[in-house]
Design a protein around this motif. Structure first.
Motif, mmCIF file in Angstrom:
data_model
loop_
_atom_site.group_PDB
_atom_site.id
_atom_site.type_symbol
_atom_site.label_atom_id
_atom_site.label_comp_id
_atom_site.label_asym_id
_atom_site.label_seq_id
_atom_site.Cartn_x
_atom_site.Cartn_y
_atom_site.Cartn_z
ATOM 1 N N GLU A 90 10.935 31.270 -42.438
ATOM 2 C CA GLU A 90 9.695 30.656 -41.955
ATOM 3 C C GLU A 90 9.977 29.668 -40.830
ATOM 4 O OE1 GLU A 90 5.769 28.189 -43.560
ATOM 5 O OE2 GLU A 90 7.461 28.535 -44.919
ATOM 6 N N PHE A 91 10.952 28.808 -41.045
ATOM 7 C CA PHE A 91 11.290 27.771 -40.066
ATOM 8 C C PHE A 91 11.705 28.370 -38.725
ATOM 9 C CE2 PHE A 91 14.898 24.852 -38.679
ATOM 10 C CZ PHE A 91 14.063 23.986 -37.977
ATOM 11 N N TYR A 140 6.919 23.593 -43.504
ATOM 12 C CA TYR A 140 7.453 24.874 -43.960
ATOM 13 C C TYR A 140 7.675 24.826 -45.467
ATOM 14 C CZ TYR A 140 8.466 24.648 -38.999
ATOM 15 O OH TYR A 140 8.356 24.464 -37.652
#
Length: 337
Positions: free
Chosen positions: A39-40, A112
């Motif tokens: 995600e990051f 996140y």
């Protein structure tokens, strides 16, 4: 006018504050770290390479190799309360709630992973918050941090029908409240040491150098924070030397310099024997401050000949830190509370 019997219950009239930090895996294992990194590192604010080129690298190489190394690092800092970043941010939210009392409802979220910003904003709406202050806990502005958090707010706005009035906390890199809090807290930690340091290294999270050329003010904000802290320490600790550096390099691109690990090694090799290091760009202690600075930094310094080393903690939910945060938040809530 009386509401119909079948009218849904709507709570109104409340003020909300959402503290926002970067994010953390749910557990110190490869699977959780892989989900977090996926995600990051898919955020276009974080990695500005076109996705058509970046995603194959991310999925085919980075997420196959980096999670194991990062999971090991997380395992060294994990506590019974979980991730340091998570419990310190939660403690800041609890402390701020106690200070604000009934004037506002305070929640916290991560950009996140969990708790997700959209979920916590929805909870504030459900609590009756018609006015919400979103407070990214990044003293220095960067497109990869502050702007990314605001992207998440914008995405939430786009998908909601009923919206509150919104404000955001500006960067506070040179705010007298922040400089005073950092100087007071770091000075107290230095005074409590069993040695007198020769050098204080102020380590900020790194960014690719191209972000500076593209107009991101982050580097300038870091340098000003360091300069103002240096001026304060020149009065209180005139014999203490200061150095500024940037940590957490990633990938092959040129990053902001000097690099923290290089500064630690060079200073040790040049005869500095007593060093302390602080991270004034982090509001809460986390992997980067505890493992990267506190563990690996110590190893690098001692290998270079250093004898005394201490990684100073972030403001976290200390009295100095909460005095600052409360004052900043109350200022931004002016006219609402």
């Amino acid at each position: 006018m009386d509401q119909p019997a079948d009218h849904p219950r709507i709570v109104t009239g409340k003020i909300g504050v959402l503290l926002v930090n970067l994010g953390t895996p749910d557990a110190p294992d490869e699977g959780a770290v892989r989900r977090y990194l996926a995600e990051f590192l898919s955020d276009r604010r974080v990695v500005e390479i076109p996705q058509i080129f970046w995603q194959p690298i991310l999925r085919g190489l980075v997420l196959r190799t980096r999670p194991r190394k990062s999971a090991h690092a997380y395992s060294q800092v994990w506590t019974e309360e979980g991730s340091p970043l998570a419990f310190h941010t939660a403690a800041q939210a609890r402390a701020l709630q106690a200070r604000l009392g009934d004037a506002a409802i305070v929640r916290y979220a991560m950009r996140y992973q969990k708790p997700a910003m959209a979920v916590e904003l929805d909870k504030l709406l459900a609590d009756g918050c018609e006015r919400i202050l979103v407070a990214p806990l990044y003293p220095q502005y960067s497109g990869a941090t502050t702007a990314s958090a605001l992207d998440a707010v914008a995405n939430w706005i786009r998908d909601r029908r009923r919206l509150p009035a919104l404000r955001t906390l500006p960067p506070y890199f040179d705010d007298p409240l922040a400089i005073s809090a950092l100087h007071k807290d770091l000075g107290a930690q230095i005074a409590a040491l069993d040695f007198e340091p020769e050098l204080l290294v102020l380590s900020f999270h790194g960014m690719p150098e191209r972000t500076l050329r593209l107009g991101d003010p982050y580097h300038c904000h870091c340098q000003k924070t360091a300069r103002l802290l240096g001026e304060a320490f020149a009065v209180s600790h005139p014999a203490l030397k200061l150095a500024t550096s940037f940590q957490s390099r990633f990938g092959r691109a040129k990053w902001l310099e000097p690099a923290t690990d290089d500064v630690i090694k060079v200073q040790g090799a040049n005869g500095v024997r007593r060093m302390v290091i602080a991270a004034p760009g982090f509001s809460s202690d986390c992997l980067e401050t505890i493992e990267e600075l506190g563990i690996r930094g110590r190893e690098d310094f001692e290998a270079a000949g250093g004898t005394h080393f201490a990684a100073l903690t972030c403001l976290n939910a200390t009295e100095a830190g909460m005095d600052m945060l409360e004052a900043l938040v109350r200022r931004e809530l002016a006219g609402w509370i």
